[in-house]
Motif scaffolding. Structure first.
Motif, mmCIF file in Angstrom:
data_model
loop_
_atom_site.group_PDB
_atom_site.id
_atom_site.type_symbol
_atom_site.label_atom_id
_atom_site.label_comp_id
_atom_site.label_asym_id
_atom_site.label_seq_id
_atom_site.Cartn_x
_atom_site.Cartn_y
_atom_site.Cartn_z
ATOM 1 N N ALA A 12 0.830 -1.208 0.000
ATOM 2 C CA ALA A 12 0.000 0.000 0.000
ATOM 3 C C ALA A 12 0.860 1.251 0.000
ATOM 4 C CB ALA A 12 -0.923 -0.015 1.218
ATOM 5 N N ILE A 13 1.933 1.245 0.793
ATOM 6 C CA ILE A 13 2.839 2.399 0.831
ATOM 7 C C ILE A 13 3.420 2.656 -0.559
ATOM 8 C CG2 ILE A 13 5.068 3.216 1.689
ATOM 9 C CD1 ILE A 13 4.402 1.879 4.362
ATOM 10 N N ALA A 14 3.834 1.591 -1.237
ATOM 11 C CA ALA A 14 4.438 1.742 -2.569
ATOM 12 C C ALA A 14 3.439 2.318 -3.567
ATOM 13 C CB ALA A 14 4.956 0.387 -3.047
ATOM 14 N N PHE A 15 2.223 1.758 -3.596
ATOM 15 C CA PHE A 15 1.218 2.226 -4.548
ATOM 16 C C PHE A 15 0.801 3.670 -4.265
ATOM 17 C CE2 PHE A 15 0.422 -2.326 -5.502
ATOM 18 C CZ PHE A 15 0.406 -2.242 -6.884
ATOM 19 N N PHE A 16 0.519 3.973 -3.004
ATOM 20 C CA PHE A 16 0.035 5.319 -2.691
ATOM 21 C C PHE A 16 1.148 6.358 -2.803
ATOM 22 C CE2 PHE A 16 -3.336 2.925 -0.224
ATOM 23 C CZ PHE A 16 -4.314 3.160 -1.180
ATOM 24 N N ALA A 17 2.407 5.944 -2.670
ATOM 25 C CA ALA A 17 3.516 6.871 -2.903
ATOM 26 C C ALA A 17 3.547 7.300 -4.368
ATOM 27 C CB ALA A 17 4.838 6.219 -2.509
ATOM 28 N N ILE A 18 3.245 6.370 -5.263
ATOM 29 C CA ILE A 18 3.194 6.694 -6.700
ATOM 30 C C ILE A 18 2.087 7.712 -6.970
ATOM 31 C CG2 ILE A 18 2.687 5.769 -8.998
ATOM 32 C CD1 ILE A 18 3.966 3.128 -8.052
ATOM 33 N N PHE A 19 0.907 7.470 -6.404
ATOM 34 C CA PHE A 19 -0.207 8.398 -6.631
ATOM 35 C C PHE A 19 0.024 9.740 -5.938
ATOM 36 C CE2 PHE A 19 -2.457 4.383 -7.609
ATOM 37 C CZ PHE A 19 -2.952 4.744 -8.861
ATOM 38 N N LEU A 20 0.766 9.733 -4.838
ATOM 39 C CA LEU A 20 1.117 10.993 -4.172
ATOM 40 C C LEU A 20 1.988 11.839 -5.096
ATOM 41 C CD1 LEU A 20 1.253 12.874 -1.712
ATOM 42 C CD2 LEU A 20 3.172 11.493 -0.864
ATOM 43 N N VAL A 21 2.955 11.209 -5.729
ATOM 44 C CA VAL A 21 3.831 11.928 -6.662
ATOM 45 C C VAL A 21 3.013 12.479 -7.832
ATOM 46 C CG1 VAL A 21 5.742 11.690 -8.287
ATOM 47 C CG2 VAL A 21 5.888 10.629 -6.026
ATOM 48 N N LEU A 22 2.099 11.677 -8.362
ATOM 49 C CA LEU A 22 1.256 12.136 -9.468
ATOM 50 C C LEU A 22 0.394 13.327 -9.059
ATOM 51 C CD1 LEU A 22 0.098 8.729 -11.006
ATOM 52 C CD2 LEU A 22 1.644 10.393 -12.044
ATOM 53 N N ALA A 23 -0.164 13.257 -7.846
ATOM 54 C CA ALA A 23 -1.002 14.356 -7.368
ATOM 55 C C ALA A 23 -0.185 15.637 -7.217
ATOM 56 C CB ALA A 23 -1.660 13.984 -6.039
ATOM 57 N N CYS A 25 2.578 16.396 -8.816
ATOM 58 C CA CYS A 25 2.921 16.868 -10.163
ATOM 59 C C CYS A 25 1.755 17.630 -10.786
ATOM 60 C CB CYS A 25 3.322 15.696 -11.051
ATOM 61 S SG CYS A 25 4.926 14.974 -10.649
ATOM 62 N N ASN A 26 0.543 17.129 -10.615
ATOM 63 C CA ASN A 26 -0.623 17.817 -11.165
ATOM 64 C C ASN A 26 -0.849 19.149 -10.473
ATOM 65 O OD1 ASN A 26 -2.355 16.240 -13.268
ATOM 66 N ND2 ASN A 26 -1.568 14.690 -11.882
ATOM 67 N N LEU A 27 -0.579 19.209 -9.170
ATOM 68 C CA LEU A 27 -0.686 20.477 -8.452
ATOM 69 C C LEU A 27 0.310 21.498 -8.998
ATOM 70 C CD1 LEU A 27 -1.128 19.317 -4.753
ATOM 71 C CD2 LEU A 27 -2.724 20.727 -6.042
ATOM 72 N N VAL A 28 1.514 21.035 -9.295
ATOM 73 C CA VAL A 28 2.557 21.928 -9.788
ATOM 74 C C VAL A 28 2.183 22.495 -11.162
ATOM 75 C CG1 VAL A 28 4.946 22.025 -10.603
ATOM 76 C CG2 VAL A 28 4.398 20.834 -8.485
ATOM 77 N N PHE A 29 1.536 21.674 -11.986
ATOM 78 C CA PHE A 29 1.257 22.103 -13.360
ATOM 79 C C PHE A 29 -0.115 22.748 -13.542
ATOM 80 C CE2 PHE A 29 4.535 18.810 -14.107
ATOM 81 C CZ PHE A 29 5.462 19.628 -14.734
ATOM 82 N N VAL A 30 -0.887 22.906 -12.452
ATOM 83 C CA VAL A 30 -2.143 23.660 -12.563
ATOM 84 C C VAL A 30 -1.788 25.132 -12.745
ATOM 85 C CG1 VAL A 30 -4.196 24.448 -11.343
ATOM 86 C CG2 VAL A 30 -3.538 22.060 -11.232
ATOM 87 N N PRO A 31 -2.242 25.774 -13.824
ATOM 88 C CA PRO A 31 -1.856 27.169 -14.080
ATOM 89 C C PRO A 31 -2.418 28.111 -13.035
ATOM 90 C CG PRO A 31 -2.818 26.137 -16.047
ATOM 91 C CD PRO A 31 -3.089 25.238 -14.890
ATOM 92 N N ARG A 32 -1.801 29.284 -12.920
ATOM 93 C CA ARG A 32 -2.319 30.316 -12.038
ATOM 94 C C ARG A 32 -3.687 30.755 -12.540
ATOM 95 N NH1 ARG A 32 3.015 34.220 -11.197
ATOM 96 N NH2 ARG A 32 4.308 32.620 -10.165
ATOM 97 N N GLY A 33 -4.553 31.053 -11.576
ATOM 98 C CA GLY A 33 -5.915 31.450 -11.938
ATOM 99 C C GLY A 33 -6.902 30.313 -11.857
ATOM 100 N N TYR A 34 -6.391 29.116 -11.529
ATOM 101 C CA TYR A 34 -7.268 27.960 -11.433
ATOM 102 C C TYR A 34 -7.244 27.419 -9.999
ATOM 103 C CZ TYR A 34 -7.543 27.828 -16.507
ATOM 104 O OH TYR A 34 -7.779 28.141 -17.806
ATOM 105 N N HIS A 35 -7.316 28.324 -9.017
ATOM 106 C CA HIS A 35 -7.132 27.940 -7.617
ATOM 107 C C HIS A 35 -8.187 26.936 -7.155
ATOM 108 C CE1 HIS A 35 -4.081 30.980 -7.410
ATOM 109 N NE2 HIS A 35 -4.933 31.922 -7.767
ATOM 110 N N ARG A 36 -9.411 27.077 -7.638
ATOM 111 C CA ARG A 36 -10.460 26.160 -7.193
ATOM 112 C C ARG A 36 -10.161 24.733 -7.612
ATOM 113 N NH1 ARG A 36 -16.804 26.050 -8.845
ATOM 114 N NH2 ARG A 36 -15.962 24.814 -10.521
ATOM 115 N N GLU A 37 -9.419 24.589 -8.691
ATOM 116 C CA GLU A 37 -9.169 23.269 -9.245
ATOM 117 C C GLU A 37 -8.022 22.544 -8.543
ATOM 118 O OE1 GLU A 37 -8.730 24.253 -13.332
ATOM 119 O OE2 GLU A 37 -10.800 24.901 -13.522
ATOM 120 N N TYR A 38 -7.389 23.204 -7.580
ATOM 121 C CA TYR A 38 -6.392 22.531 -6.763
ATOM 122 C C TYR A 38 -7.033 21.507 -5.829
ATOM 123 C CZ TYR A 38 -2.452 25.652 -7.820
ATOM 124 O OH TYR A 38 -1.428 26.327 -8.425
#
Length: 277
Positions: A12-23, A25-38
């Motif tokens: 479980a730690i291994a799988f959820f660590a992968i999804f944590l990294v993906l989440a 990364c998606n937070l980092v690439f959400v453009p400015r002005g889309y705060h609600r979508e965080y």
């Protein structure tokens, strides 16, 4: 040496660590002005962090042969409260789909925010219940009250799931032309059965917790020391399914938006509405 429960926790730690990294990364690439979508990605990241911490704690208990009821109770707290960010992520993804509605529904969006508050209350009740279970003396009123709070927390999770289901049905009937929005809400709809099984699992843990001695009585459904089959099927696999479905939908929308931006730069505007998990 880890037993079967420890091996499941490590996986479980291994799988959820992968999804944590993906989440993240998606937070980092959400453009400015889309705060609600965080919100959706923050909830997924919070869920993964809670699960990683809780599973690491149970591995520590096993490796050190600890018999501390307090540690077991804390591990139980992490198992219970993980439902809050998981349901919150689904609610956030569904709420983002309202951007594609032909007519704004501010009342609907306020309703979704109320569901988030409901989940926050359930989380607080779960934490208080777990803390009281760890400190309550056997056969005391404190022990009985702690189990009552745990049941109340699980009941609120079920109420939140029920209202999320109604909201999802409403959105599926309201979103006709917006393909990317329908993709998002269909992902939430697909995750609902997994969430239901996970909520039922928490209810089973709560209802089989002894009111006389909640921290010192064997519970066959407990993730920390119960029967492995229940934890695997109704716990881990359901959580993994929800996170995988929502993450896949969110990432696919990122790819769609990048393609649409490319079309706009070439003077070929797309037809879809911008959305993000």
């Amino acid at each position: 040496m880890l037993n079967d429960h420890g091996a499941l926790d490590a996986a479980a730690i291994a799988f959820f660590a992968i999804f944590l990294v993906l989440a993240i990364c998606n937070l980092v690439f959400v453009p400015r002005g889309y705060h609600r979508e965080y919100t959706g990605w923050i909830c997924i990241a919070a869920f993964c962090l809670i699960k990683i911490t809780g599973n690491a704690l149970t591995i520590h208990i096993q490796l050190t042969n600890s018999t501390s009821t307090s540690l077991l109770s804390v591990a139980g707290i992490f198992t219970n409260i993980a439902l809050s960010p998981l349901l919150s992520a689904a609610i956030a993804f569904a709420n983002n789909a309202t951007n594609a509605l032909p007519t704004p529904y501010p009342l609907f969006q306020r309703f979704m925010r109320l569901l988030q508050i409901l989940l926050l209350v359930a989380l607080i009740l779960g934490v208080v219940a777990g803390t009281d279970i760890a400190s309550a003396a056997p056969d005391s009123s404190d022990a009985n009250n702690a189990v009552t709070l745990l049941l109340a927390s699980c009941a609120l999770f079920m109420v939140a799931w029920s209202f999320l289901t109604l909201a999802t049905v409403f959105l599926l009937h309201s979103l006709h032309a917006a393909g990317n929005a329908r993709t998002l809400i269909k992902a939430v709809a697909l995750a609902l059965p997994f969430l239901l099984v996970r909520v039922i699992y928490s209810l089973l843990v709560a209802t089989h917790t002894s009111r006389a001695n909640p921290s010192g009585t064997y519970n066959r459904f407990s993730a920390a020391g119960g029967e492995l089959g229940w934890t695997l099927v109704m716990g881990f696999l359901m959580e993994l399914g929800v996170v995988a479905i929502l993450t896949t939908a969110g990432v696919s929308l990122h790819r769609f938006e990048k393609r649409r931006e490319g079309e706009l730069e070439k003077g070929m505007p797309g037809q879809a509405v911008e959305l993000r998990g």
